[in-house]
Write a protein that holds these residues in place. Sequence first.
Motif, PDB file in Angstrom:
ATOM      1  N   LEU A   1      11.696   7.726   7.169  1.00  0.00           N
ATOM      2  CA  LEU A   1      10.347   7.243   7.458  1.00  0.00           C
ATOM      3  C   LEU A   1       9.725   6.559   6.242  1.00  0.00           C
ATOM      4  O   LEU A   1       9.084   5.518   6.356  1.00  0.00           O
ATOM      5  CB  LEU A   1       9.468   8.416   7.912  1.00  0.00           C
ATOM      6  N   VAL A   2       9.928   7.136   5.064  1.00  0.00           N
ATOM      7  CA  VAL A   2       9.313   6.611   3.843  1.00  0.00           C
ATOM      8  C   VAL A   2       9.882   5.244   3.471  1.00  0.00           C
ATOM      9  O   VAL A   2       9.152   4.361   2.994  1.00  0.00           O
ATOM     10  CB  VAL A   2       9.512   7.613   2.684  1.00  0.00           C
ATOM     11  N   LEU A   3      11.191   5.033   3.717  1.00  0.00           N
ATOM     12  CA  LEU A   3      11.846   3.800   3.291  1.00  0.00           C
ATOM     13  C   LEU A   3      12.026   2.793   4.417  1.00  0.00           C
ATOM     14  O   LEU A   3      12.660   1.751   4.211  1.00  0.00           O
ATOM     15  CB  LEU A   3      13.218   4.126   2.682  1.00  0.00           C
ATOM     16  N   HIS A   4      11.490   3.093   5.589  1.00  0.00           N
ATOM     17  CA  HIS A   4      11.652   2.194   6.734  1.00  0.00           C
ATOM     18  C   HIS A   4      11.098   0.808   6.401  1.00  0.00           C
ATOM     19  O   HIS A   4      10.005   0.670   5.835  1.00  0.00           O
ATOM     20  CB  HIS A   4      10.944   2.757   7.967  1.00  0.00           C
ATOM     21  N   GLU A   5      11.858  -0.206   6.742  1.00  0.00           N
ATOM     22  CA  GLU A   5      11.513  -1.578   6.335  1.00  0.00           C
ATOM     23  C   GLU A   5      10.184  -2.053   6.903  1.00  0.00           C
ATOM     24  O   GLU A   5       9.484  -2.864   6.281  1.00  0.00           O
ATOM     25  CB  GLU A   5      12.635  -2.528   6.762  1.00  0.00           C
ATOM     26  N   PHE A   6       9.791  -1.552   8.084  1.00  0.00           N
ATOM     27  CA  PHE A   6       8.585  -2.057   8.747  1.00  0.00           C
ATOM     28  C   PHE A   6       7.398  -1.099   8.645  1.00  0.00           C
ATOM     29  O   PHE A   6       6.254  -1.544   8.559  1.00  0.00           O
ATOM     30  CB  PHE A   6       8.882  -2.354  10.216  1.00  0.00           C
ATOM     31  N   VAL A   7       7.647   0.209   8.684  1.00  0.00           N
ATOM     32  CA  VAL A   7       6.534   1.162   8.689  1.00  0.00           C
ATOM     33  C   VAL A   7       6.526   2.076   7.470  1.00  0.00           C
ATOM     34  O   VAL A   7       5.623   2.900   7.321  1.00  0.00           O
ATOM     35  CB  VAL A   7       6.571   2.031   9.974  1.00  0.00           C
ATOM     36  N   GLY A   8       7.507   1.957   6.587  1.00  0.00           N
ATOM     37  CA  GLY A   8       7.584   2.847   5.432  1.00  0.00           C
ATOM     38  C   GLY A   8       6.564   2.506   4.369  1.00  0.00           C
ATOM     39  O   GLY A   8       6.326   1.334   4.071  1.00  0.00           O
ATOM     40  N   PRO A   9       5.934   3.518   3.748  1.00  0.00           N
ATOM     41  CA  PRO A   9       4.932   3.248   2.699  1.00  0.00           C
ATOM     42  C   PRO A   9       5.528   2.625   1.439  1.00  0.00           C
ATOM     43  O   PRO A   9       4.879   1.821   0.783  1.00  0.00           O
ATOM     44  CB  PRO A   9       4.338   4.639   2.414  1.00  0.00           C
TER      45      PRO A   9
ATOM     46  N   LEU B   1       5.767  -4.505  -1.426  1.00  0.00           N
ATOM     47  CA  LEU B   1       5.450  -5.845  -0.952  1.00  0.00           C
ATOM     48  C   LEU B   1       4.034  -6.244  -1.348  1.00  0.00           C
ATOM     49  O   LEU B   1       3.783  -7.399  -1.742  1.00  0.00           O
ATOM     50  CB  LEU B   1       5.606  -5.906   0.575  1.00  0.00           C
ATOM     51  N   ALA B   2       3.106  -5.284  -1.290  1.00  0.00           N
ATOM     52  CA  ALA B   2       1.710  -5.582  -1.632  1.00  0.00           C
ATOM     53  C   ALA B   2       1.536  -5.826  -3.131  1.00  0.00           C
ATOM     54  O   ALA B   2       0.756  -6.695  -3.535  1.00  0.00           O
ATOM     55  CB  ALA B   2       0.817  -4.431  -1.178  1.00  0.00           C
ATOM     56  N   TRP B   3       2.236  -5.068  -3.957  1.00  0.00           N
ATOM     57  CA  TRP B   3       2.050  -5.164  -5.407  1.00  0.00           C
ATOM     58  C   TRP B   3       2.917  -6.242  -6.059  1.00  0.00           C
ATOM     59  O   TRP B   3       2.494  -6.892  -7.010  1.00  0.00           O
ATOM     60  CB  TRP B   3       2.351  -3.816  -6.066  1.00  0.00           C
ATOM     61  N   PHE B   4       4.140  -6.408  -5.578  1.00  0.00           N
ATOM     62  CA  PHE B   4       5.083  -7.312  -6.240  1.00  0.00           C
ATOM     63  C   PHE B   4       5.485  -8.509  -5.381  1.00  0.00           C
ATOM     64  O   PHE B   4       6.219  -9.380  -5.842  1.00  0.00           O
ATOM     65  CB  PHE B   4       6.349  -6.539  -6.661  1.00  0.00           C
ATOM     66  N   GLY B   5       5.034  -8.541  -4.129  1.00  0.00           N
ATOM     67  CA  GLY B   5       5.342  -9.661  -3.257  1.00  0.00           C
ATOM     68  C   GLY B   5       6.726  -9.623  -2.650  1.00  0.00           C
ATOM     69  O   GLY B   5       7.114 -10.548  -1.928  1.00  0.00           O
ATOM     70  N   THR B   6       7.491  -8.601  -2.929  1.00  0.00           N
ATOM     71  CA  THR B   6       8.831  -8.465  -2.356  1.00  0.00           C
ATOM     72  C   THR B   6       9.219  -6.991  -2.310  1.00  0.00           C
ATOM     73  O   THR B   6       8.667  -6.172  -3.053  1.00  0.00           O
ATOM     74  CB  THR B   6       9.873  -9.242  -3.189  1.00  0.00           C
TER      75      THR B   6
END
Length: 250
Positions: free
Chosen positions: A86-94, A100-105
Amino acid sequence: MGFETLRAPQLEGFGNFADVLRDEAFWDSLGFSLRFGTLTAVLEVALGLFLAVFLAPILQRHAWLLAILTLPMMVAPAMMGLMYRLVLHEFVGPVPHYLLAWFGTSPAFLAPGNVFWTVVVIEVLQWTPFTLLLFHLAYGSISGEIREAARMDGAKGWWMFRRVEFPMMLPTFGVALAIRFIDGVRVFDNIYVLTGAGAGGSTMSLPIYIYTSFFRGGNIGAALAASVLFALASFLILALAWRFAQRRPA
């Protein structure tokens, strides 16, 4: 292959072992298990030893911190695999979201190219506390008289650890390395919950190979033969670790 069903078995002698040894999937799963077991065992033992020595003064004053540090190994591996799924899920993982929010990728942690290192890190995070506990007990059991005698001879710091303390911890080092290697080779539940056999069998460990052969492929003979080979190999490794543990520093 023999033993197609439990109700209509066929005795094939060593035929099942020969079939398993000719199966490319068996060797791929064995290769994954050996790489995974070796890498995780080395990392866990190295980190556990470092933390036990580095944190020794703090744990001596605040023993209750050890209970907090060993919490990860109290979690069931299957639950750990589900949590990281769940934590590492590509679409819903935090984790991907914030990367993505902090580094753009954000890397695809469970993609075939990254999944091996992902499961290695997960295993190391969960079981390093086990080696930390072993080394903490071994480090604390070294006689103060031995340390005092070494100090009188001028030993201190790194020299003290390398020439006095570490040789006395060698039996624990060997046992910890063997136990974690065997546990790494036989890993099943957390990887199976997290990725299953993985894309193209990228995370198929030997236990997952046995499971899929027995329950999904109905290949009971291959599963039993692989299980026997795995048990014999584990016994050999444990016997070697026991002999190593009997050694005493000169």
